[in-house]
Design a protein around this motif. Structure first.
Motif, PDB file in Angstrom:
ATOM      1  N   LYS A 156     -18.158-137.536  27.855  1.00 40.39           N
ATOM      2  CA  LYS A 156     -17.913-138.981  28.126  1.00 40.39           C
ATOM      3  C   LYS A 156     -19.259-140.451  27.582  1.00 40.39           C
ATOM      4  N   ASN A 157     -20.116-138.973  27.740  1.00 43.49           N
ATOM      5  CA  ASN A 157     -21.542-139.794  27.568  1.00 43.49           C
ATOM      6  C   ASN A 157     -21.554-140.201  25.849  1.00 43.49           C
ATOM      7  N   LYS A 158     -20.964-139.152  25.105  1.00 43.65           N
ATOM      8  CA  LYS A 158     -21.537-138.843  23.866  1.00 43.65           C
ATOM      9  C   LYS A 158     -20.089-139.906  23.649  1.00 43.65           C
ATOM     10  N   THR A 159     -19.201-140.591  23.958  1.00 47.35           N
ATOM     11  CA  THR A 159     -18.479-141.332  23.212  1.00 47.35           C
ATOM     12  C   THR A 159     -18.251-142.699  23.949  1.00 47.35           C
TER      13      THR A 159
ATOM     14  N   ILE B  99     -21.816-147.323  21.440  1.00 51.65           N
ATOM     15  CA  ILE B  99     -22.992-148.192  21.682  1.00 51.65           C
ATOM     16  C   ILE B  99     -23.814-148.382  20.037  1.00 51.65           C
ATOM     17  N   GLU B 100     -24.370-146.989  19.511  1.00 50.54           N
ATOM     18  CA  GLU B 100     -24.428-146.960  17.914  1.00 50.54           C
ATOM     19  C   GLU B 100     -23.551-147.606  17.536  1.00 50.54           C
ATOM     20  N   ARG B 101     -22.352-148.006  17.252  1.00 51.26           N
ATOM     21  CA  ARG B 101     -22.136-148.734  15.979  1.00 51.26           C
ATOM     22  C   ARG B 101     -21.902-150.030  16.457  1.00 51.26           C
TER      23      ARG B 101
ATOM     24  N   VAL C  79     -24.511-151.079  17.874  1.00 49.26           N
ATOM     25  CA  VAL C  79     -25.834-151.739  17.370  1.00 49.26           C
ATOM     26  C   VAL C  79     -26.240-151.866  16.212  1.00 49.26           C
ATOM     27  N   GLU C  80     -24.974-151.166  15.480  1.00 49.99           N
ATOM     28  CA  GLU C  80     -25.062-151.038  14.049  1.00 49.99           C
ATOM     29  C   GLU C  80     -24.176-152.242  13.289  1.00 49.99           C
ATOM     30  N   HIS C  81     -23.840-153.446  13.907  1.00 50.77           N
ATOM     31  CA  HIS C  81     -22.914-154.376  14.085  1.00 50.77           C
ATOM     32  C   HIS C  81     -24.041-155.488  13.952  1.00 50.77           C
ATOM     33  N   ILE C  82     -24.105-155.421  14.975  1.00 47.31           N
ATOM     34  CA  ILE C  82     -25.189-156.442  15.694  1.00 47.31           C
ATOM     35  C   ILE C  82     -26.905-156.440  14.819  1.00 47.31           C
ATOM     36  N   ALA C  83     -26.979-154.869  14.055  1.00 50.64           N
ATOM     37  CA  ALA C  83     -28.308-155.407  12.794  1.00 50.64           C
ATOM     38  C   ALA C  83     -27.842-155.721  11.810  1.00 50.64           C
TER      39      ALA C  83
END
Length: 182
Positions: A64-67, A72-74, A76-80
């Motif tokens: 669950k943490n990995k998912t 969250i990484e996606r 962050v990429e979108h926000i960047a």
């Protein structure tokens, strides 16, 4: 405990010897504990099942943490990406604003030059009107007799008479006639 085992009389001169004695004492105590309370097989199975359940639960939590981390990484990429786009838009607007400010400065400079030119023209107009008033005070009949006495006649004398009889001035500014003054 050392006293019960007959080791209390042994002098312990170094810390390593003391540590070794403590380890022996621990081992003896654990052995006695197992003799007093041996675990039945059913408790060992329950313990094993609990360990498996705990590991499964732990593995599920990790998944669950990995998912969640991937999500969250996606994000962050979108926000960047959006930040990069916003930065580009801000830069474009800044450049456009600087260009407009430059144009405004040039327009202001041209407007100030035009105001200065108008002021000069007003000063010249005032001077022309003052000259006109000065000419009005001149005695025209006297000025007409003088060229006749000198023998000047014809077109020149008639033009001069017309100028003094009906004085008019026209000012042309940038190809446009301004008011006629008498």
């Amino acid at each position: 405990m050392l006293y019960q085992e007959g080791l209390s009389r042994t002098p312990l001169s170094r810390p390593s010897e003391y540590s070794a004695c403590l380890l022996v004492e621990r081992h003896i105590l654990l052995g006695k504990l197992e003799l007093v309370d041996p675990k039945p097989e059913s408790q060992r199975c329950k313990s094993s099942n609990l360990q498996k359940t705990f590991l499964q639960s732990h593995n599920e939590d990790l998944e669950k943490n990995k998912t969640s981390q991937n999500c969250i990484e996606r994000g962050v990429e979108h926000i960047a990406k959006r930040l990069v786009m916003a930065h580009a838009e801000i830069q474009r607007l800044t450049d456009e604003l600087q260009e407009k400010e430059k144009e405004q400065s040039e327009s202001d400079s041209a407007l100030e030059k035009a105001h200065l030119e108008i002021e000069k023209l007003k000063e010249n107009l005032i001077k022309l009107k003052e000259n006109e008033k000065a000419l009005d005070k001149v005695q025209h009949p006297f000025m007409m007799k003088t060229p006749s006495k000198l023998g000047i006649e014809g077109t020149f004398l008639n033009t001069t008479k017309t100028i003094y009889d009906k004085p008019m001035a026209s000012i042309i500014l940038n190809g446009e006639n301004l008011e006629q003054s008498h």
